[in-house]
Design a protein around this motif. Structure first.
Motif, short mmCIF file in Angstrom:
data_model
loop_
_atom_site.label_atom_id
_atom_site.label_comp_id
_atom_site.label_asym_id
_atom_site.label_seq_id
_atom_site.Cartn_x
_atom_site.Cartn_y
_atom_site.Cartn_z
N UNK A 50 0.79 -1.23 0.00
CA UNK A 50 0.00 0.00 0.00
C UNK A 50 0.82 1.27 0.00
N UNK A 51 2.15 1.16 0.09
CA UNK A 51 2.96 2.39 0.17
C UNK A 51 3.50 2.81 -1.19
N UNK A 68 1.07 -5.41 6.17
CA UNK A 68 0.50 -4.06 6.18
C UNK A 68 1.54 -3.11 6.75
N UNK A 69 1.79 -2.06 6.02
CA UNK A 69 2.84 -1.13 6.41
C UNK A 69 2.51 -0.36 7.68
N UNK A 70 3.57 -0.01 8.40
CA UNK A 70 3.46 0.74 9.66
C UNK A 70 2.72 2.06 9.49
N UNK A 71 2.86 2.69 8.31
CA UNK A 71 2.24 4.00 8.13
C UNK A 71 0.71 3.93 8.28
N UNK A 72 0.11 2.82 7.89
CA UNK A 72 -1.35 2.67 8.05
C UNK A 72 -1.72 2.50 9.52
N UNK A 73 -0.84 1.71 10.21
CA UNK A 73 -1.12 1.45 11.63
C UNK A 73 -1.09 2.75 12.43
N UNK A 97 -10.28 8.02 10.51
CA UNK A 97 -11.32 7.06 10.09
C UNK A 97 -11.01 6.43 8.74
N UNK A 98 -10.46 7.27 7.85
CA UNK A 98 -10.19 6.77 6.49
C UNK A 98 -9.07 5.73 6.50
N UNK A 99 -8.02 5.99 7.28
CA UNK A 99 -6.92 5.01 7.37
C UNK A 99 -7.43 3.70 7.94
N UNK A 135 5.20 -2.94 12.61
CA UNK A 135 5.39 -1.65 13.25
C UNK A 135 4.35 -1.40 14.34
N UNK A 136 3.96 -2.46 15.05
CA UNK A 136 3.01 -2.27 16.16
C UNK A 136 3.76 -1.63 17.32
#
Ligand code: C2E
Ligand code: CMP
Ligand code: CA
Ligand code: CA
Length: 398
Positions: free
Chosen positions: A302-303, A321-326, A333-335, A357-358
């Motif tokens: 997704x990046x 899933x990339x850290x930027x989404x987390x 809300x959109x993320x 990236x939790x």
């Protein structure tokens, strides 16, 4: 000047004169152009250029006056390449290549000056400030590449391991191998410092080989600790696009693995979305790896360049899933919607989802509630050396 404007000229019309300020280069669509210099009042031709050729680029690249004059030999249509169009491209070039380009331009200008009878000129490189900064950057890059190569010779690179846990049980189910450079002075150098230099040269091939060999070498000890009672365990190795499409990649992988007698299902290859731009060769290689039983994860999903069509074609087993989404999903809300749809899509494609990236308990709990099976991140553990990894508990208590 507007982008890709066409300048039409009659035969013998002057396009520009030496010494003028350069504001654009030209691509010849039709006709021929004479490049010449003036020596004591007479014209000395340097070259005639024709359809499909470019001229007038030098003064844009080295920010000096036009190095020669140009005149239409026949009626011409010239596509105007504006300064910014060209400079944007020059800027995106590797600093070493940029320096070499400057050196070549400098030599060409000296040749013209010699024809003018101006004696051997001094190099302009190093005299002008912007060039000085660029030269410094290029030389630093060459220096870094040399130090990396020496570090590889001296076996200074090694994997650190970050556990990947099952979010439902807290059990360590695998790990990601991340490259570290233990420099001669004992400092631990992070990939941010050297990864670009590696990726842009053949050094990534040597580093990739080291990472593969050492990760496979360390795997039996990890299995001993975390794979007891037949529990599944994997080591994830990052593979760069260049390494992946190198001829012989699969054979190399097989050689390393078979030496250790480990089944391919324990080895996961992590590739970024960029691999999708490498064409059918990369897809063939992916299929070959999967056919042989290796696990395949798409990293940083997704990046970057994302094409869902390619995603469906790729024989993947995991989606990270990339850290930027987390980071954004708790406040935006959109993320959160993006994360939810990624999870849903992965489910439809039968891919395991690994959240990377939790950094907090809240993130971990939210991801678990959203149905994400696996996770890794600083909240659990940072990447650590093998002995520290082996000292981790078999399962995290939350
Ligand atoms: P990556 O593959 O996306 O690896 C995850 C990066 O996120 C690692 O950085 C890891 O230390 C970091 N990370 C993990 N959990 C957290 C967290 O909770 N918070 C934050 N802020 N960061 C976290 P690292 O080790 O510095 O590696 C950076 C990148 O360098 C990697 O990103 C990967 O693209 C590349 N890389 C590392 N090792 C290799 C390798 O052996 N081969 C190749 N081709 N690339 C590698
Ligand atoms: P620029 O310096 O912007 O304007 C003159 C152009 O002539 C120059 O860019 C090059 O495109 C071209 N040029 C200059 N010197 C030579 C040479 N010695 N041989 C061929 N082309 C040249
Ligand atoms: Ca990775
Ligand atoms: Ca990643």
């Amino acid at each position: 000047m507007s982008q890709n404007q066409v300048r039409r000229l009659r035969a013998n019309e002057t396009i520009f004169l030496e010494g003028d300020e350069g504001d654009c280069a030209y691509l010849i669509e039709r006709g021929r152009v004479l490049i010449y210099i003036n020596v004591h009042g007479s014209e000395v031709p340097l070259r005639v250029v024709g359809q499909g050729e470019v001229f007038g680029e030098m003064s844009l690249i080295d920010a000096q006056p036009r190095s020669a004059s140009c005149r239409a030999v026949s009626d011409c249509d010239l596509v105007v390449v504006n300064k910014q169009q060209l400079l944007d491209r020059v800027k995106s070039v590797d600093p070493v290549v940029r320096l070499l380009m400057r050196v070549l331009l400098d030599r060409l200008r000296s040749q013209n000056d010699l024809l003018r009878g101006k004696g051997p000129p001094e190099s302009v490189i190093g005299k002008l400030d912007p060039l000085e900064a660029e030269k410094k950057e290029a030389l630093e890059r060459i220096g870094l590449e040399h130090r990396i190569a020496s570090g590889l010779d001296a076996d200074e690179f090694e994997p650190f391991y970050q556990p990947v846990i099952c979010l439902a049980t807290g059990a360590i189910r695998g790990c990601e191998a991340l490259i570290r450079w233990r420099a001669k002075d004992g400092t631990l150098v992070m990939p941010a410092v050297f990864m670009d230099a590696m990726e842009e040269t053949h050094l990534i091939l040597r580093a990739g080989q080291v990472m593969l060999e050492k990760s496979v070498r360390d795997l039996p000890a990890m299995l001993e600790k975390f794979g007891r009672d037949g529990a599944k365990f994997f080591v994830s190795v990052n593979v760069s696009g260049r390494q992946f499409i190198e001829p012989g990649f699969v054979e190399d992988l097989e050689r390393v693995r078979s030496r250790s007698n480990l089944p391919p299902e324990l080895i996961k290859l992590e590739l970024t979305e960029r691999i999708m731009t490498e064409g059918t060769q990369a897809l063939d290689c992916l299929q070959e790896c999967r056919r042989r039983g290796y696990l395949l994860a798409i990293d940083d999903f997704g990046t970057g360049f994302s094409s869902l069509q390619y995603l469906a074609q790729m024989p993947l087993t995991d989606l990270k899933i990339d850290r930027s989404f987390l980071q954004k999903m708790q406040t935006d809300e959109k993320s959160l919607s993006v994360v939810k749809s990624l999870i849903h899509m992965a489910g439809l494609l039968r891919l395991n989802v690994i959240a990377e990236g939790i950094e907090s308990r809240e993130q971990m709990e939210l991801l678990r509630d959203l149905g994400v099976s696996f996770g890794q991140g600083f909240f659990l553990t940072k990447p650590v050396a093998l002995d520290e990894f082996l000292a981790l508990p078999e399962r995290f208590e939350f």
